[in-house]
Design a protein around this motif. Structure first.
Motif, PDB file in Angstrom:
ATOM      1  N   THR A 150       0.834  -1.198   0.000  1.00 30.47           N
ATOM      2  CA  THR A 150       0.000   0.000   0.000  1.00 30.47           C
ATOM      3  C   THR A 150       0.870   1.250   0.000  1.00 30.47           C
ATOM      4  O   THR A 150       0.662   2.171  -0.800  1.00 30.47           O
ATOM      5  CB  THR A 150      -0.930   0.019   1.225  1.00 30.47           C
TER       6      THR A 150
ATOM      7  N   TYR B 208      -7.748  -3.874  -6.965  1.00 27.11           N
ATOM      8  CA  TYR B 208      -7.308  -3.889  -5.575  1.00 27.11           C
ATOM      9  C   TYR B 208      -5.841  -3.495  -5.501  1.00 27.11           C
ATOM     10  O   TYR B 208      -4.997  -4.111  -6.164  1.00 27.11           O
ATOM     11  CB  TYR B 208      -7.497  -5.270  -4.933  1.00 27.11           C
TER      12      TYR B 208
ATOM     13  N   THR C  27      -4.808  -0.357   0.599  1.00 30.22           N
ATOM     14  CA  THR C  27      -5.716   0.655   1.137  1.00 30.22           C
ATOM     15  C   THR C  27      -5.457   2.038   0.542  1.00 30.22           C
ATOM     16  O   THR C  27      -5.668   3.055   1.188  1.00 30.22           O
ATOM     17  CB  THR C  27      -5.618   0.719   2.668  1.00 30.22           C
TER      18      THR C  27
ATOM     19  N   ASP D 149      -6.352   5.216  -1.029  1.00 30.65           N
ATOM     20  CA  ASP D 149      -7.658   5.890  -1.081  1.00 30.65           C
ATOM     21  C   ASP D 149      -8.197   5.989  -2.497  1.00 30.65           C
ATOM     22  O   ASP D 149      -9.381   5.731  -2.753  1.00 30.65           O
ATOM     23  CB  ASP D 149      -7.553   7.309  -0.491  1.00 30.65           C
TER      24      ASP D 149
ATOM     25  N   ASN E 270     -16.681   1.398   1.241  1.00 32.37           N
ATOM     26  CA  ASN E 270     -15.560   2.316   1.434  1.00 32.37           C
ATOM     27  C   ASN E 270     -15.761   3.098   2.733  1.00 32.37           C
ATOM     28  O   ASN E 270     -16.719   3.856   2.885  1.00 32.37           O
ATOM     29  CB  ASN E 270     -15.473   3.270   0.236  1.00 32.37           C
TER      30      ASN E 270
END
Length: 459
Positions: free
Chosen positions: A143, A169, A172, A174, A192
């Motif tokens: 991430t 995917y 995380t 945003d 979300n």
């Protein structure tokens, strides 16, 4: 490879009845996990260390006692074949001896210093050879690597938006929690949590394998980068059409947009991921999860051109406050684990073994699908395979998501879990590691066949 057959109906009442039976079996077989989960309600939010752990099949998550190679044991003493492998984090197998030895040695010599070690150079040189990109830096998670790559792309292009594929995917990040609404506009993805802004302001979304839609989005000339897995993996395995990535990369270059290849899952395609296997030429590349055999660590690399452009915009006085970095990033322990993993585990020989077993898994599941005349398909990407509830392997995330069946998926997962096989909880993915055996694969095939027989029997 993929395989499909004609449509066959599964009685929802039968599915419910089997699920209820399997749930009772699960509760009976896991009293110690049940007790720990009950105790956890007083200290862990939702009774779990991370929210998504609630999504495991069963009345509660099972608690692990130990793990080694391709197996783990829960606190109730039950052994499991692990085809989830930490959703790729343990693709190397659990606790490889060579990594344990390297980590233990480094732990005695120093864990985190905010200074480089020689291991960092070795890993950078290895990554350069594997993927073909000359320059690398390190983070603790994929991430973060994706976030930093996006920041670099925005800085050097001076554009604010990124482009992702529908139902992608990327951890995380945003900007990646965005999907296409029915009218074709961009909106927050279902579930979300607390999006800081409407992702329509940061993100353009198109369907995978749609070159017309991709060019239409790029024509706005406001996209800094395409962030993409070379093959989508978290909404079923979705392979690119022949020639898709060559054309997509040409479009990106034409419109001044950078291409970030997120190989965190698609490293399953081989030692250099899809980038090497398919001769891709990304501007930046991200690789996390298994790079340290489960020790937190990730990396991102870039081309000479990207390195030159970003270096020209970073001033020494400000290099620690630009939003790229982290006190523990590139720590000595992570780099020792990465070196041992890349040198001794994620080798060509290991990938050959894992891919052969994934083919065995795919062919076994495909044979049972044909035998039952079910409208399902199974697709393989290197050491990874996955079955979906659609007769034809989907070509994009929207189609794959539309074909999902949450209740059927949970039943199949619980059915396998009750018989000693763990699949990835968010989809029906199986991953092979160097310690996986033919026996492990065939055990799943037998269980899958048994579940299908029950679901499709006329009684």
């Amino acid at each position: 490879m993929s395989v499909s057959r004609a449509v066959t109906h599964i009685d929802p009442n039968k599915l419910t009845a089997i699920h209820q039976r399997e749930t009772q079996r699960f509760i009976h077989d896991h009293p110690k996990s049940a007790a720990l989960y009950s105790r956890a309600q007083d200290s862990l939010l939702g009774g779990v260390p991370m929210n998504w752990m609630k999504k495991w099949a069963g009345a509660f998550p099972i608690f692990v006692q130990s793990a080694k190679g391709a197996h783990f044991t829960d606190v109730d003493g039950r052994d499991y074949i692990d085809l989830c492998l930490g959703d790729t984090g343990a693709m190397t197998g659990h606790s490889p001896d060579i990594v344990i030895e390297s980590v233990a040695r480094q732990a005695r010599q120093g864990i985190t210093l905010m200074l480089p070690t020689e291991d960092a150079l070795w890993v950078g040189e290895n990554l350069k050879h594997r993927f073909g990109l000359p320059f690398w830096q390190f983070t603790l998670t994929a991430t973060d690597a994706n976030r930093f790559a996006i920041r670099i792309a925005r800085e050097i292009t001076q554009r604010r938006k990124i482009l992702v594929f529908n139902f992608c995917y990327h951890g995380t990040v945003d900007e990646s929690f965005a999907t296409l609404d029915p009218d074709g506009t961009v909106g927050p993805r279902r579930g979300n949590i607390g999006p800081p802004v409407n992702p329509a302001g940061t993100t353009r979304v198109v369907e995978f394998n749609d070159l017309v839609a991709l060019e239409a989005a790029l024509k706005h000339n406001d996209i800094a980068c395409i962030l993409a897995e070379p093959a989508m993996t978290n909404v079923g395995i979705i392979l690119p059409d022949a020639g898709y990535w060559q054309a997509a990369q040409d479009l990106a270059r034409r419109y001044g947009t950078l291409f970030i290849a997120d190989e965190t899952h698609t490293i399953c395609a081989g030692p250099g991921g899809c980038t090497r296997a398919w001769h891709l030429t990304p501007d930046l590349l991200v690789f996390g999860k298994p790079i340290g055999s489960g020790i937190p660590g990730a990396t991102y690399g870039c081309t000479q051109e990207v390195a030159d452009r970003i270096s020209a915009r970073i001033h020494l006085e400000d290099c620690d406050v630009g939003g790229i970095g982290g006190t523990l990033a590139g720590n000595a322990l992570s780099l020792a684990a990465m070196r041992a993993t890349l040198e001794h585990i994620l080798t060509p020989a290991a990938f050959e073994h894992m891919t052969r077993l994934a083919t065995r898994f795919t062919e076994g599941v495909a044979a049972e699908i044909r035998k039952a005349n079910l409208p399902w398909s199974v697709t393989q990407l290197g050491a990874r395979a996955e079955y979906t509830f659609t007769a034809t392997a989907p070509r994009n995330g929207g189609a794959s998501y539309a074909a999902s069946d949450f209740e059927l998926e949970r039943l199949l997962h619980l059915y396998a879990l009750n018989r000693g096989v763990l699949l990835t909880p968010f989809h029906s993915m199986a991953l092979m590691c160097p310690a996986t055996t033919e026996y492990d694969v065939d055990a799943h095939t037998r269980i899958f066949a048994q579940a299908v027989a029950e679901l499709t029997s006329p009684e």
